[in-house]
Design an enzyme around this catalytic site. Structure first.
Site, mmCIF file in Angstrom:
data_model
loop_
_atom_site.group_PDB
_atom_site.id
_atom_site.type_symbol
_atom_site.label_atom_id
_atom_site.label_comp_id
_atom_site.label_asym_id
_atom_site.label_seq_id
_atom_site.Cartn_x
_atom_site.Cartn_y
_atom_site.Cartn_z
ATOM 1 N N ASN A 106 -10.934 -29.648 14.343
ATOM 2 C CA ASN A 106 -9.748 -30.015 13.914
ATOM 3 C C ASN A 106 -8.533 -30.321 15.018
ATOM 4 O O ASN A 106 -8.933 -30.071 16.211
ATOM 5 C CB ASN A 106 -9.191 -29.136 12.843
ATOM 6 C CG ASN A 106 -8.483 -30.113 11.637
ATOM 7 O OD1 ASN A 106 -7.530 -30.861 11.955
ATOM 8 N ND2 ASN A 106 -8.756 -29.762 10.360
ATOM 9 N N ASN A 125 -1.569 -27.144 9.136
ATOM 10 C CA ASN A 125 -0.381 -27.663 8.392
ATOM 11 C C ASN A 125 -0.208 -27.079 6.845
ATOM 12 O O ASN A 125 0.752 -27.310 6.252
ATOM 13 C CB ASN A 125 -0.206 -29.207 8.349
ATOM 14 C CG ASN A 125 -0.249 -29.616 9.778
ATOM 15 O OD1 ASN A 125 0.540 -29.259 10.500
ATOM 16 N ND2 ASN A 125 -1.125 -30.599 10.013
ATOM 17 N N THR A 126 -1.227 -26.380 6.444
ATOM 18 C CA THR A 126 -1.200 -25.624 5.278
ATOM 19 C C THR A 126 -0.949 -24.044 5.687
ATOM 20 O O THR A 126 -2.105 -23.548 5.960
ATOM 21 C CB THR A 126 -2.259 -25.951 4.294
ATOM 22 O OG1 THR A 126 -2.302 -27.263 3.996
ATOM 23 C CG2 THR A 126 -2.183 -24.714 3.123
ATOM 24 N N SER A 166 -6.797 -26.997 9.065
ATOM 25 C CA SER A 166 -5.455 -27.543 9.189
ATOM 26 C C SER A 166 -4.448 -26.630 9.488
ATOM 27 O O SER A 166 -4.484 -25.647 8.769
ATOM 28 C CB SER A 166 -5.457 -28.370 7.816
ATOM 29 O OG SER A 166 -3.974 -28.852 7.856
ATOM 30 N N PHE A 219 -1.873 -31.987 4.042
ATOM 31 C CA PHE A 219 -2.577 -32.273 2.849
ATOM 32 C C PHE A 219 -1.861 -33.279 1.752
ATOM 33 O O PHE A 219 -2.024 -32.948 0.699
ATOM 34 C CB PHE A 219 -3.305 -31.130 2.383
ATOM 35 C CG PHE A 219 -4.297 -30.572 2.881
ATOM 36 C CD1 PHE A 219 -4.884 -31.097 4.151
ATOM 37 C CD2 PHE A 219 -4.857 -29.123 2.621
ATOM 38 C CE1 PHE A 219 -5.635 -30.440 5.107
ATOM 39 C CE2 PHE A 219 -5.950 -28.466 3.303
ATOM 40 C CZ PHE A 219 -6.314 -29.069 4.500
ATOM 41 N N LYS A 270 -15.469 -27.175 8.845
ATOM 42 C CA LYS A 270 -14.899 -27.945 10.012
ATOM 43 C C LYS A 270 -13.642 -26.832 10.362
ATOM 44 O O LYS A 270 -12.807 -26.140 9.632
ATOM 45 C CB LYS A 270 -13.904 -29.038 9.227
ATOM 46 C CG LYS A 270 -13.067 -29.828 10.528
ATOM 47 C CD LYS A 270 -12.610 -31.150 9.998
ATOM 48 C CE LYS A 270 -11.920 -31.699 11.221
ATOM 49 N NZ LYS A 270 -11.230 -33.140 10.718
ATOM 50 N N ASN A 312 0.671 -34.415 13.958
ATOM 51 C CA ASN A 312 0.856 -34.715 12.705
ATOM 52 C C ASN A 312 1.026 -33.158 12.076
ATOM 53 O O ASN A 312 0.433 -32.172 12.312
ATOM 54 C CB ASN A 312 -0.308 -35.297 12.029
ATOM 55 C CG ASN A 312 -1.211 -34.688 11.350
ATOM 56 O OD1 ASN A 312 -1.038 -34.045 10.270
ATOM 57 N ND2 ASN A 312 -2.575 -34.323 12.333
HETATM 58 C C1 LIG Z 1 -2.605 -38.244 11.013
HETATM 59 C C2 LIG Z 1 -3.777 -37.347 10.846
HETATM 60 C C3 LIG Z 1 -4.235 -36.724 9.623
HETATM 61 C C4 LIG Z 1 -5.288 -36.064 9.786
HETATM 62 N N1 LIG Z 1 -5.724 -35.390 8.433
HETATM 63 C C5 LIG Z 1 -6.639 -34.449 8.406
HETATM 64 C C6 LIG Z 1 -7.149 -34.152 7.210
HETATM 65 O O1 LIG Z 1 -6.648 -34.364 6.079
HETATM 66 N N2 LIG Z 1 -8.244 -33.174 7.095
HETATM 67 C C7 LIG Z 1 -9.116 -32.981 8.180
HETATM 68 O O2 LIG Z 1 -10.135 -32.343 7.994
HETATM 69 N N3 LIG Z 1 -8.683 -33.567 9.360
HETATM 70 C C8 LIG Z 1 -7.706 -34.268 9.416
HETATM 71 N N4 LIG Z 1 -7.104 -34.925 10.699
HETATM 72 C C9 LIG Z 1 -7.929 -34.253 11.973
HETATM 73 C C10 LIG Z 1 -8.899 -35.476 12.243
HETATM 74 O O3 LIG Z 1 -10.088 -35.453 11.437
HETATM 75 C C11 LIG Z 1 -9.703 -34.884 13.623
HETATM 76 O O4 LIG Z 1 -10.474 -33.640 13.474
HETATM 77 C C12 LIG Z 1 -8.582 -34.728 14.606
HETATM 78 O O5 LIG Z 1 -7.775 -35.801 14.672
HETATM 79 C C13 LIG Z 1 -9.107 -34.649 16.270
HETATM 80 O O6 LIG Z 1 -9.942 -35.964 16.381
HETATM 81 P P1 LIG Z 1 -9.092 -37.344 17.421
HETATM 82 O O7 LIG Z 1 -8.654 -36.668 18.519
HETATM 83 O O8 LIG Z 1 -10.365 -38.395 17.400
HETATM 84 O O9 LIG Z 1 -7.932 -37.560 16.436
HETATM 85 C C14 LIG Z 1 -6.044 -35.526 10.744
HETATM 86 C C15 LIG Z 1 -5.820 -36.201 12.095
HETATM 87 C C16 LIG Z 1 -4.572 -36.979 12.225
HETATM 88 C C17 LIG Z 1 -4.295 -37.712 13.584
#
Ligand SMILES: Cc1cc2nc3c(=O)[nH]c(=O)nc-3n(C[C@H](O)[C@H](O)[C@H](O)COP(=O)(O)O)c2cc1C
Length: 359
Positions: A240, A175-176, A173, A114, A211, A110
């Site tokens: 993350n 992405n910022t 993140s 934000f 985080k 992704n």
């Molecule tokens: C579509 C998507 C959006 C995410 N948005 C955020 C976010 O806004 N803030 C954040 O701290 N992590 C965000 N994450 C990261 C997740 O919280 C997590 O740290 C990461 O996906 C690893 O866990 P997973 O493998 O179980 O998905 C996002 C992940 C995905 C897939």
């Protein structure tokens, strides 16, 4: 997966990932799937940071960015839900498409950036659920165009301290642009000092978690741990999404820009988690996240050093019954191994995981 879940997943996968996500939030808002929190099971309860978690599995940030459905998530069996990331001002994020399913890898890339409705909208929703039981953390971030990003985090603390069971400072993140630079020691020291001061000035003082990314070298992890200890931050969330693209089968999508999550993140994020546990010592809370999709992977995060565990991508592939299944599997494990508590498992494989290369 049950037949019903399989049909639900097939239906959601017929839409592009972002539409499917919106539909799943809408379904939860309408009370689908119908669920009420499973009965408490003392064997999987975890007490850290003055909070009593009914079980150690939480919904990770990014699913419920605008705090629309935290109680419905708790109803699925999660022991806690983290909403956000929320920035002071609403922002639309990056151009679409910006979420990609790597189905063969059970992974997602992704680059949302934000996208969220801002502090005001989330605060109104959280204020409306005031007094309800359940642990709801609030993940705060900075606007892309902010002139003073640290001030955005201070505003997040001031705004949500009274509404959050805990606050997560998200500087990881990918992405910022530039956000991850805040993990560097000098910037991190200033950020954490100001965040802690903002909490001291608030009417309520929830625990603060930081985080972090999984793409850090040993020296960077050492700096972060030193700052966390010095500024008395309550916990660290590891991790993350990653910028790495190791061993993916979905070759056509692997080149998409953004953060990779899901199964391929498990090894890397768990190796970083164990290193963090060794650097932080036993007292600081650690939340393990990245590639959890079963009771076994959740238990492995705890063995590597986690007090609590979160997931997101696993539920995209396994459906809404996953949290209940994982928590039931954890309870069975504790019973079978005759542990007094799931917390007894923590750190039992920390050395093994800390010795692994970060891949
Ligand atoms: C579509 C998507 C959006 C995410 N948005 C955020 C976010 O806004 N803030 C954040 O701290 N992590 C965000 N994450 C990261 C997740 O919280 C997590 O740290 C990461 O996906 C690893 O866990 P997973 O493998 O179980 O998905 C996002 C992940 C995905 C897939």
């Amino acid at each position: 997966m049950s037949v019903l879940d399989r049909i639900g997943q097939k239906l959601l996968f017929s839409f592009d990932p972002e539409t499917a996500h919106g539909l799943s939030i809408a379904a939860l808002r309408c009370g689908l799937p119908a669920a009420s929190p499973p009965p408490r099971d003392a064997r999987v309860e975890v007490s850290v940071c003055g909070l009593d978690f009914p079980n150690p599995l939480g919904m990770a940030a990014g699913y419920d960015k605008n705090a629309e459905v935290p109680d419905a998530l708790l109803g699925l069996g999660f022991g806690f839900a983290e909403v956000g990331t929320i920035t002071p001002l609403p922002q639309s994020g990056n151009p679409k498409p910006r979420i990609f399913r790597l189905t063969a890898d059970e992974a997602v890339i992704n680059r949302l950036g934000f996208n969220n409705e801002g502090h005001g909208a989330a605060e109104r929703r959280l204020a409306a659920r005031k007094g309800r039981p359940g642990i709801v953390g609030v993940n705060i971030g900075a606007n892309k165009d902010s002139a003073d990003r640290i001030a955005d985090y201070e505003r997040g603390v001031a705004r949500f301290a009274a509404h959050a069971s805990y606050l997560t400072v998200n500087i990881s993140s990918p992405n910022t642009p530039g956000l991850r630079n805040m993990q560097a020691r000098e910037q991190l020291g200033e950020l954490l000092s100001r965040v802690v001061a903002a909490r001291a000035a608030a009417s309520v003082q929830p625990p603060i978690f930081l985080k972090i990314a999984p793409d850090l070298v040993e020296a960077e992890l050492e700096d972060i741990a030193a700052e966390v200890i010095e500024k008395r931050i309550d916990g660290v969330i590891v991790s993350n999404t990653t910028l790495a693209r190791v061993g993916l089968r979905s070759a056509s999508l692997a080149g998409e820009a953004g953060g990779l999550s899901g199964k391929p993140l498990f090894e890397r994020s768990t190796a970083v988690l164990a290193r963090m546990r060794k650097l932080l010592g036993p007292q600081v809370t650690i939340v393990g996240v990245g590639g959890v999709d079963s009771a076994e992977t959740a238990l492995e995060k705890i063995r590597a050093g986690a007090d609590l565990v979160q997931l997101y991508t696993g539920m995209i592939y396994a459906g809404p019954a996953l949290p209940g299944r994982i928590v039931a599997g954890m309870a069975r494990f504790v019973e079978r191994e005759r542990l007094g508590s799931i917390q007894d498992l923590r750190d039992s494989a920390c050395e093994r995981w800390a010795a692994k290369p970060i891949t």
